[in-house]
Scaffold this active site. Structure first.
Site, PDB file in Angstrom:
ATOM      1  N   SER A   1      -2.779 -61.542 -60.286  1.00  0.00           N
ATOM      2  CA  SER A   1      -3.989 -62.184 -59.804  1.00  0.00           C
ATOM      3  C   SER A   1      -3.650 -63.151 -58.663  1.00  0.00           C
ATOM      4  CB  SER A   1      -4.710 -62.880 -60.961  1.00  0.00           C
ATOM      5  OG  SER A   1      -6.020 -63.249 -60.595  1.00  0.00           O
TER       6      SER A   1
ATOM      7  N   ASP B   1     -11.727 -53.839 -62.840  1.00  0.00           N
ATOM      8  CA  ASP B   1     -11.444 -55.279 -62.784  1.00  0.00           C
ATOM      9  C   ASP B   1     -12.700 -56.051 -62.370  1.00  0.00           C
ATOM     10  OD1 ASP B   1     -10.520 -57.873 -62.195  1.00  0.00           O
ATOM     11  OD2 ASP B   1      -8.591 -57.132 -61.484  1.00  0.00           O
TER      12      ASP B   1
ATOM     13  N   HIS C   1      -9.142 -56.867 -65.727  1.00  0.00           N
ATOM     14  CA  HIS C   1      -8.250 -57.874 -65.131  1.00  0.00           C
ATOM     15  C   HIS C   1      -7.175 -58.204 -66.161  1.00  0.00           C
ATOM     16  CE1 HIS C   1      -7.338 -60.623 -61.921  1.00  0.00           C
ATOM     17  NE2 HIS C   1      -7.288 -61.649 -62.760  1.00  0.00           N
TER      18      HIS C   1
END
Length: 167
Positions: free
Chosen positions: A61, A114, A146
Site C-alpha cells: 500500500s 481492491d 486490499h
C-alpha cells in the site's frame, strides 16, 4: 501522524494522504522526507557491508508506493523492488524525475477487487512505469482485496530468489 483521509486522526503513515483522487494534491514534502528516511536505512545497510545492488526494497500500500518512489530517486543500484497494492507517488514527475534504478527488476502486484487502492491505479502505474523501466512486471490476483494471498507471497518469494541468486 495525522492523516487527512482519516479525518486528521493519527495513524501509522509514511506521509499524509490527502485524497483518493489520482490527480489530487499529494504531500510532496512528506513523500520526500519519507524517501530520505528510506535512503538512510539503505545507507545503514551499505555501511554494515551489504552492497546496494544486493538490497531489495518493498512494501504494501503506502509502503509499496514509497518503495517505488524511493528506488527511482536513489542514485546507487539496488537489486530490485517489490510493490504490493500501490501506486507511484508524484507520478506526473516521471520519467524525468528518475535519478536511477530504471534498469533493475520491479515486481508490482495488485488484487483486482481492491477497494482502498483501486486496481485501476495499479494498472495505470504499471502502464506508465513500463514506458521507462527495463524490467517492470505487473501481476494481478483475481478476487483479492486490499490484502495479500498465498499466491502473491509465492510470487514475491520467487522474484526475490531470482534477483538475489548467491554470488
Amino acid at each position: 501522524m495525522p492523516v487527512t483521509l482519516n479525518a486528521g486522526f493519527r495513524m501509522p503513515s509514511w506521509f499524509d494522504l490527502r485524497t483518493l483522487d489520482a490527480n489530487g494534491p499529494e504531500d510532496e514534502e512528506g513523500i520526500r522526507r519519507a524517501t530520505e528516511l528510506v535512503h538512510s536505512m539503505i545507507e545503514q545497510e551499505v555501511k554494515a557491508g551489504i552492497p546496494s545492488n544486493r538490497i531489495v526494497i518493498g512494501g504494501f500500500s503506502q509502503g509499496g508506493a514509497l518503495a517505488l518512489y524511493s528506488a527511482l530517486m536513489y542514485s546507487k543500484p539496488l537489486a530490485g523492488v517489490v510493490a504490493l497494492s500501490c501506486w507511484l507517488p508524484l507520478h506526473k514527475n516521471f520519467p524525468a524525475a528518475a535519478l536511477g534504478n530504471t534498469d533493475i527488476p520491479y515486481l508490482q502486484c495488485h488484487g483486482d477487487c481492491d477497494p482502498i487502492v483501486p486496481y485501476k491505479w495499479g494498472q495505470l502505474t504499471a502502464s506508465m512505469m513500463k514506458q521507462f523501466l527495463k524490467q517492470a512486471e505487473f501481476k494481478t490476483y483475481r478476487g483479492m482485496m486490499h490484502s495479500s494471498s498465498d499466491e502473491e507471497m509465492r510470487d514475491v518469494k520467487l522474484f526475490v530468489e531470482r534477483i538475489l541468486r548467491p554470488e
